[in-house]
Design a protein around this motif. Structure first.
Motif, short mmCIF file in Angstrom:
data_model
loop_
_atom_site.label_atom_id
_atom_site.label_comp_id
_atom_site.label_asym_id
_atom_site.label_seq_id
_atom_site.Cartn_x
_atom_site.Cartn_y
_atom_site.Cartn_z
N GLU A 35 44.16 31.71 46.09
CA GLU A 35 45.14 32.67 46.58
C GLU A 35 46.12 33.11 45.49
O GLU A 35 46.49 34.28 45.41
CB GLU A 35 45.92 32.09 47.76
CG GLU A 35 45.12 32.03 49.06
CD GLU A 35 46.00 31.70 50.24
OE1 GLU A 35 47.13 31.20 50.04
OE2 GLU A 35 45.56 31.92 51.39
N HIS A 79 38.35 28.36 50.22
CA HIS A 79 39.59 28.73 50.90
C HIS A 79 39.79 27.89 52.16
O HIS A 79 40.82 27.26 52.31
CB HIS A 79 39.58 30.21 51.27
CG HIS A 79 40.87 30.69 51.86
ND1 HIS A 79 41.16 30.60 53.20
CD2 HIS A 79 41.96 31.24 51.28
CE1 HIS A 79 42.37 31.09 53.43
NE2 HIS A 79 42.88 31.48 52.27
N SER A 96 42.16 38.04 47.80
CA SER A 96 41.53 38.20 49.11
C SER A 96 40.11 38.75 49.03
O SER A 96 39.30 38.52 49.92
CB SER A 96 42.38 39.11 49.98
OG SER A 96 42.53 40.39 49.37
N TYR A 107 39.99 35.20 41.88
CA TYR A 107 40.79 34.83 43.04
C TYR A 107 41.22 36.09 43.77
O TYR A 107 40.86 37.21 43.41
CB TYR A 107 42.00 34.00 42.61
CG TYR A 107 43.11 34.79 41.95
CD1 TYR A 107 44.28 35.11 42.65
CD2 TYR A 107 43.03 35.22 40.63
CE1 TYR A 107 45.31 35.84 42.07
CE2 TYR A 107 44.05 35.93 40.03
CZ TYR A 107 45.18 36.24 40.75
OH TYR A 107 46.19 36.95 40.16
#
Length: 340
Positions: free
Chosen positions: A212, A85, A195, A193
């Motif tokens: 994301e 990320h 958060s 994927y």
């Protein structure tokens, strides 16, 4: 001024805290390397991934340091491919609040200008993705803690800088490595994927997806297309369908290139890369050669005797008796008695 700097650091660390709850620092305590060693363990490359950043001073023993070189390379091996990320660099300072800012600007900033960040599956940056290249920072704008987003997949995070070319905005003729901590935030396993790295990539043939959005970034071997929905065309297989099946293969597996549909006459093996043994030919190498003058001169494809037949036999494959024959046995290699 002091209050403004304090507020900026508070905002920055709050943002990092929010990210750390979602993504994992996959670089922590992983193997690290720098191009040249400088000062033994005190400045070792591994200091930049040991989780310590309470003392960012030159002599604190928590930084990877390399002094005055034309090129400088440092990398961390994440030990396997990760979905990344963002990457954060803590450069060397002097831990003295406002004095730190002054010292950083005056003595450290110049040796950092022009740095690049890559993510690669090898230690070669040229084979990876350029995540960031500093073309705009000055000694007054480069931050002591720098973060860049890099929504890619890779095993190595590479920091690189050089002074082999002339930079008008560079004041110092050499580069240093002064990395006190490098944090690589991402998902601990691929194929997920979101958060919390908990949502499976939506496309069944997707190997890696955007951390994301879930959009396919790399298909599994044997597939292509925006959603990895298209198998490799006939004759091709592997990653990005760039590997070509052997010409001796009747039809190969789109994933691994194994000749699932068999070989053309004269060839055998999983990848149809082995000729028939001497004396055999045809589909599956199941046919025996005739009475060739030299067994090694029997075509592995169609059994033709390339330099003629033994005495008493004729035809392309030397399986026809030249005279009336009485054949004993059922095999083509059985003994034959010629009648004159």
């Amino acid at each position: 001024m002091r209050l403004l700097i304090t507020m900026l650091f508070v905002i920055f660390y709050m943002r990092l805290l929010a990210i750390s709850k979602a993504y994992v620092n996959v670089a922590l305590n992983k193997p690290a390397y720098q191009q040249y060693q400088s000062g033994g363990d005190r400045y070792d490359a591994s200091n930049a991934v040991d989780g310590r950043k309470s003392d960012l001073g030159f002599g604190g023993g928590q930084c990877a340091v390399l002094r005055s070189r034309q090129t400088a390379t440092w990398w961390v091996n994440l030990t396997r491919i990760h979905s990344i990320h963002q990457i954060t660099f803590y450069f060397r300072t002097n831990n003295d609040g406002i004095v730190t800012v002054i010292i950083f600007r005056k003595y450290i900033a110049d040796i950092l200008l022009g740095f690049s960040v890559y993510v690669s599956n090898t230690t070669e940056r040229s084979q990876g993705t350029l995540c960031f290249k500093d073309d705009n920072f000055t000694r007054n704008t480069i931050p002591s803690v720098f973060t860049t987003n890099c929504f890619v997949h890779g095993q190595y995070v590479i920091y690189y800088n050089e002074r082999q070319n002339t930079y008008k905005r560079v004041f110092y003729g050499y580069v240093w490595i002064v990395l006190c901590e490098v944090e690589v935030f991402g998902c601990p396993v691929t194929g997920f994927y979101g958060s919390n790295c908990s949502i499976p990539c939506p496309d069944v043939n997707c190997q890696y997806c955007h951390i994301e959005t879930g959009y396919s970034q790399c298909c599994k071997p044997g597939y292509q297309g925006h959603h990895c929905e298209v198998a490799c065309p006939r004759g091709y297989f592997g990653n990005k369908c760039t590997e070509k099946c052997n010409d001796t293969c009747s039809g190969c597996n789109n994933v691994n290139g194994v000749c699932d549909s068999g070989c053309i006459p004269g060839w055998r093996g999983y990848h149809c890369n082995e000729e028939c043994d001497r004396g055999w030919y045809g589909i599956g190498c199941n046919e025996t050669c005739g009475h060739c003058r030299n067994e090694s001169q029997c075509s592995n494809v169609n059994g033709t005797c390339l330099i003629g037949c033994d005495a008493g036999f004729q035809g392309d494959q030397c399986k026809t008796c030249e005279y009336t024959c009485i054949c004993y046995g059922t095999s083509t290699t059985a003994h034959r008695k010629l009648l004159h």
